[in-house]
Design a protein around this motif. Structure first.
Motif, PDB file in Angstrom:
ATOM      1  N   GLY A  51      -4.235   8.794 -11.068  1.00  0.00           N
ATOM      2  CA  GLY A  51      -3.639  10.128 -11.116  1.00  0.00           C
ATOM      3  C   GLY A  51      -3.188  10.668  -9.779  1.00  0.00           C
ATOM      4  N   GLU A  52      -3.529   9.981  -8.672  1.00  0.00           N
ATOM      5  CA  GLU A  52      -3.132  10.474  -7.351  1.00  0.00           C
ATOM      6  C   GLU A  52      -1.660  10.246  -7.070  1.00  0.00           C
ATOM      7  OE1 GLU A  52      -5.671   8.647  -4.476  1.00  0.00           O
ATOM      8  OE2 GLU A  52      -7.243  10.137  -4.702  1.00  0.00           O
ATOM      9  N   GLY A  53      -1.082   9.194  -7.662  1.00  0.00           N
ATOM     10  CA  GLY A  53       0.324   8.892  -7.429  1.00  0.00           C
ATOM     11  C   GLY A  53       0.596   8.241  -6.092  1.00  0.00           C
ATOM     12  N   ARG A  54      -0.454   8.007  -5.297  1.00  0.00           N
ATOM     13  CA  ARG A  54      -0.267   7.356  -4.003  1.00  0.00           C
ATOM     14  C   ARG A  54      -0.133   5.854  -4.186  1.00  0.00           C
ATOM     15  NH1 ARG A  54      -4.239   7.165  -0.773  1.00  0.00           N
ATOM     16  NH2 ARG A  54      -5.930   7.800  -2.162  1.00  0.00           N
ATOM     17  N   ILE A  55       0.523   5.193  -3.234  1.00  0.00           N
ATOM     18  CA  ILE A  55       0.704   3.752  -3.319  1.00  0.00           C
ATOM     19  C   ILE A  55      -0.559   3.066  -2.794  1.00  0.00           C
ATOM     20  CG2 ILE A  55       3.191   3.945  -3.032  1.00  0.00           C
ATOM     21  CD1 ILE A  55       2.815   2.906  -0.156  1.00  0.00           C
ATOM     22  N   PRO A  56      -0.812   1.821  -3.205  1.00  0.00           N
ATOM     23  CA  PRO A  56      -1.951   1.090  -2.655  1.00  0.00           C
ATOM     24  C   PRO A  56      -1.754   0.855  -1.164  1.00  0.00           C
ATOM     25  CG  PRO A  56      -1.049  -0.020  -4.601  1.00  0.00           C
ATOM     26  CD  PRO A  56      -0.063   1.024  -4.195  1.00  0.00           C
ATOM     27  N   ARG A  57      -2.850   0.830  -0.435  1.00  0.00           N
ATOM     28  CA  ARG A  57      -2.802   0.481   0.982  1.00  0.00           C
ATOM     29  C   ARG A  57      -3.127  -1.001   1.119  1.00  0.00           C
ATOM     30  NH1 ARG A  57      -6.419   2.116   3.760  1.00  0.00           N
ATOM     31  NH2 ARG A  57      -7.860   2.826   2.149  1.00  0.00           N
ATOM     32  N   THR A  58      -2.440  -1.673   2.006  1.00  0.00           N
ATOM     33  CA  THR A  58      -2.662  -3.097   2.238  1.00  0.00           C
ATOM     34  C   THR A  58      -2.831  -3.334   3.728  1.00  0.00           C
ATOM     35  OG1 THR A  58      -0.281  -3.542   2.370  1.00  0.00           O
ATOM     36  CG2 THR A  58      -1.328  -3.785   0.209  1.00  0.00           C
ATOM     37  N   GLY A  59      -3.446  -4.444   4.068  1.00  0.00           N
ATOM     38  CA  GLY A  59      -3.622  -4.745   5.477  1.00  0.00           C
ATOM     39  C   GLY A  59      -4.209  -6.124   5.685  1.00  0.00           C
ATOM     40  N   LYS A  60      -4.455  -6.466   6.960  1.00  0.00           N
ATOM     41  CA  LYS A  60      -5.040  -7.751   7.315  1.00  0.00           C
ATOM     42  C   LYS A  60      -6.199  -7.536   8.287  1.00  0.00           C
ATOM     43  CE  LYS A  60      -1.145 -10.861   6.536  1.00  0.00           C
ATOM     44  NZ  LYS A  60      -0.396 -12.036   7.051  1.00  0.00           N
ATOM     45  N   GLU A 111      -6.726 -10.882   3.988  1.00  0.00           N
ATOM     46  CA  GLU A 111      -5.788  -9.927   3.385  1.00  0.00           C
ATOM     47  C   GLU A 111      -6.542  -8.984   2.449  1.00  0.00           C
ATOM     48  OE1 GLU A 111      -3.614 -13.430   4.753  1.00  0.00           O
ATOM     49  OE2 GLU A 111      -5.210 -13.264   3.252  1.00  0.00           O
ATOM     50  N   TRP A 112      -6.088  -7.743   2.340  1.00  0.00           N
ATOM     51  CA  TRP A 112      -6.741  -6.826   1.417  1.00  0.00           C
ATOM     52  C   TRP A 112      -5.745  -5.831   0.835  1.00  0.00           C
ATOM     53  CZ3 TRP A 112      -6.217  -1.734   2.855  1.00  0.00           C
ATOM     54  CH2 TRP A 112      -6.055  -1.450   4.217  1.00  0.00           C
ATOM     55  N   ILE A 113      -6.082  -5.336  -0.353  1.00  0.00           N
ATOM     56  CA  ILE A 113      -5.352  -4.251  -0.999  1.00  0.00           C
ATOM     57  C   ILE A 113      -6.381  -3.249  -1.493  1.00  0.00           C
ATOM     58  CG2 ILE A 113      -5.273  -5.550  -3.183  1.00  0.00           C
ATOM     59  CD1 ILE A 113      -2.709  -3.999  -3.867  1.00  0.00           C
ATOM     60  N   CYS A 114      -6.158  -1.968  -1.239  1.00  0.00           N
ATOM     61  CA  CYS A 114      -7.061  -0.900  -1.680  1.00  0.00           C
ATOM     62  C   CYS A 114      -6.295   0.008  -2.638  1.00  0.00           C
ATOM     63  CB  CYS A 114      -7.579  -0.102  -0.487  1.00  0.00           C
ATOM     64  SG  CYS A 114      -8.876   1.094  -0.925  1.00  0.00           S
ATOM     65  N   LEU A 115      -6.711   0.028  -3.894  1.00  0.00           N
ATOM     66  CA  LEU A 115      -6.007   0.785  -4.928  1.00  0.00           C
ATOM     67  C   LEU A 115      -6.357   2.265  -4.834  1.00  0.00           C
ATOM     68  CD1 LEU A 115      -6.546  -1.596  -7.994  1.00  0.00           C
ATOM     69  CD2 LEU A 115      -4.558  -1.460  -6.489  1.00  0.00           C
ATOM     70  N   PRO A 116      -5.379   3.145  -5.096  1.00  0.00           N
ATOM     71  CA  PRO A 116      -5.664   4.584  -5.086  1.00  0.00           C
ATOM     72  C   PRO A 116      -6.423   4.992  -6.343  1.00  0.00           C
ATOM     73  CG  PRO A 116      -3.408   4.216  -5.779  1.00  0.00           C
ATOM     74  CD  PRO A 116      -3.964   2.857  -5.423  1.00  0.00           C
ATOM     75  N   GLU A 117      -7.046   6.134  -6.282  1.00  0.00           N
ATOM     76  CA  GLU A 117      -7.730   6.639  -7.473  1.00  0.00           C
ATOM     77  C   GLU A 117      -6.684   7.043  -8.506  1.00  0.00           C
ATOM     78  OE1 GLU A 117     -11.228   8.993  -7.252  1.00  0.00           O
ATOM     79  OE2 GLU A 117     -11.385   8.776  -5.083  1.00  0.00           O
TER      80      GLU A 117
END
Length: 594
Positions: free
Chosen positions: A563-572, A555-561
């Motif tokens: 101030g971008e306001g984007r949601i984290p991306r997650t996946g397997k 499992e993984w979560i990738c945090l946005p930089e």
């Protein structure tokens, strides 16, 4: 004319020694020779084509030793075999003209030489400042002493500061305390500090180590620009898996035994592979986009290996937002977005980690990984007030529910990171440091039973490398949650692979050879004490290097930089990254070539 043609560094048929001048009583073990009969020259670039050198070796110690020899360290035999003709001609001191900056694990990630190490760690998570929280501007200009005398910068110093902060993208960080910098920002600050002295040569030891792919690409561009200006001349060290940047023109290949395997123009070195160099060069050619077709990963996982069944939650974050300041000065560093939860848009970070899961936290430098991890370990003061549960309990008690104490948390977590490494007591023996995994604090008396003693003995039996000590301490007591935050950054390739194998397989597998697991003697004798991570444990990994990510992570979560306001991306992941390199591109939102 002679000044334009003479070398900055000129080493001719020299042998070096680390401890003392060689004598008849020395043995290979007590005072081994380093780089026997070494010849190396670095031109000042006067009337010749500039040479951009890199030192390539699987051994961090060998890379560091070579660079330190160039900087004038270690004993040279004969003494006159190492000289610096250009510096003699220009009357520059060696200490000023050649600067070394190292980034491997032993040196840590703090801004070396400052007084910030003793600052209260929680201050990095607050808006307040301490007396010792010197700014990046103070650090770069040398104002890092309490009650330092006021001194006006000269016009040359101001111009250098402008140029350096522009080159390394530090201008917006000048007023930030150095204790608040992320690892990537700290790296740029340390390089900038070295450039402030206007050296003739800058030796960078592992500049790409621990950087996320985007930051790595940016750093490579910055270093290429520095190299092309020849102010200063640049020599960098690399691990084979880092690959060799396009702009590097010359290579020195170094063995793990501190011997020169090859040196010269990059293309010539690649074209003249030998049995001694082909493994290093093959790995370097693959670089970050390596495709591996072996049947098992180096830590014993097939290409397609599903995740374990998730058990009860160990960490729950239900709408976490970390912010500093108030009103217009309010700054959100984690959770500045809305996520879809049960069909509704909810603010903040929603994330959980369960028993049996092997998860990774990824993201660019400064994206909030350190903040997120500090909430999990409860080092962050805001852990008390945010909607976070650790092992099913909040930090503060609630009606009908007891809070969880810091000692309970520490007992159930094993944690290895550069910060733990920097602050861990250096006076403890290796055994005592491992035994502290059963203590409330490193210096407290551990509570050991027979099983604990057997597990400590198993670790000591399998490893003698002290740099793995805190990695082993994090796993030896089989805690519910193992946290590896850049825990293997800077470790030699062979040692790193052995550590990853031990993490997942314990003493059951001796090695993975040509994609096939070789059972250990202890397995055959039914004497295994440590079997690797169990299905009841959870693993949390933070790393910028694909090679340092255990093969069991799914499992993984990738945090946005920020101030971008984007949601984290997650996946397997479907299997280990080593055998599924496209997964690394998916994590970072990139399409990597097959």
């Amino acid at each position: 004319m002679w000044k334009q043609q003479c070398a900055i560094i000129d080493i001719r048929n020299a042998t070096f020694y680390r401890h003392q001048y060689p004598s008849a009583h020395d043995t290979q073990e007590s005072n081994p020779p380093l780089f026997p009969n070494l010849t190396f020259q670095l031109s000042n670039g006067g009337q010749t084509t500039p040479q951009f050198w890199s030192v390539l070796s699987p051994s961090s110690l060998a890379r560091t030793t070579f660079l330190r020899i160039l900087a004038g360290q270690h004993i040279c035999v004969p003494p006159a075999a190492r000289s610096y003709p250009y510096l003699v001609e220009t009357s520059e001191s060696l200490q000023h003209a050649i600067k070394y900056v190292g980034f491997d694990a032993d040196r840590g990630s703090n801004v070396g030489g400052t007084s910030v190490r003793g600052a209260y760690l929680s201050a990095r998570y607050e808006s307040r400042r301490e007396e010792t929280d010197f700014s990046v501007h103070d650090y770069l200009t040398g104002h890092t002493e309490l009650n330092a005398l006021e001194r006006q910068m000269t016009a040359t110093e101001r111009q250098t500061l402008e140029e350096v902060t522009e080159q390394l993208n530090l201008r917006r960080l000048l007023s930030m305390p150095v204790s608040n910098l992320s690892n990537g920002q700290t790296r740029r600050a340390r390089i900038a500090k070295a450039l402030m002295g206007r050296p003739q040569v800058l030796l960078l030891d592992g500049p790409f180590m621990g950087l996320d792919p985007n930051t790595l690409a940016n750093m490579s561009r910055v270093l290429r620009d520095l190299a092309e200006r020849q102010q200063p001349r640049l020599i960098i060290s690399l691990r084979p898996e880092d690959g060799v940047p396009e702009w590097i023109s010359h290579l020195v290949l170094v063995s793990e035994e501190a011997r020169i395997l090859a040196q010269g123009a990059k293309q010539e070195v690649f074209n003249s592979k030998t049995d001694a160099t082909k493994s290093i060069l093959f790995t370097a050619q693959l670089g970050h986009n390596a495709n591996n077709i072996t049947r098992l990963s180096r830590d014993g996982f097939p290409q397609e290996s599903p995740a374990l069944k998730a058990g009860e939650p160990l960490v729950e974050m239900n709408g976490v937002e970390v912010a500093y300041g108030q009103n217009e000065a309010r700054r959100v560093v984690l959770g500045d977005w809305e996520q879809q939860v049960n069909g509704e848009q909810r603010p903040g970070l929603w994330w959980s980690l369960h028993r049996g899961q092997r998860s990774g936290i990824f993201g660019a430098n400064g994206s909030g990984k350190t903040t997120m991890l500090s909430l999990i370990t409860s080092d962050h003061p805001q852990t008390y007030s945010l909607p976070i549960k650790l092992f099913g309990r909040s930090r503060l008690p609630a009606p009908g529910e007891a809070g969880i104490s810091l000692f309970d948390i520490q007992k159930r977590m094993g944690h290895s990171s550069p910060e733990v490494h920097a602050f861990f007591p250096k006076s403890l023996t290796v055994r005592r440091a491992l035994e502290s995994a059963w203590a409330d604090a490193p210096m407290a008396k551990p509570r050991l039973d027979e099983e604990a003693n057997r597990r400590v003995a198993a670790c000591l039996r399998c490893f003698s490398n002290q740099r793995l000590l805190l990695f082993l301490r994090a796993i030896v007591a089989s805690p519910d949650l193992v946290i590896l935050d850049e825990a293997l950054s800077g470790i030699d390739e062979a040692t790193r692979d052995k550590a990853l194998l031990f993490l997942s397989q314990g003493e059951t597998v001796a090695a993975v050879v040509d994609g096939v697991a070789q059972p250990s003697v202890l397995t055959q004798l039914d004497m295994v004490v440590h079997s690797g991570l169990s299905p009841d444990q959870a693993l949390l990994v933070i790393s910028h290097s694909k090679e340092d990510v255990p093969g069991c992570v799914r499992e993984w979560i990738c945090l946005p930089e920020p101030g971008e306001g984007r949601i984290p991306r997650t996946g397997k992941l479907s299997g280990p990254l080593e055998l599924n390199p496209q997964g690394w591109g998916e994590i970072w939102g990139e399409r990597l070539p097959a």
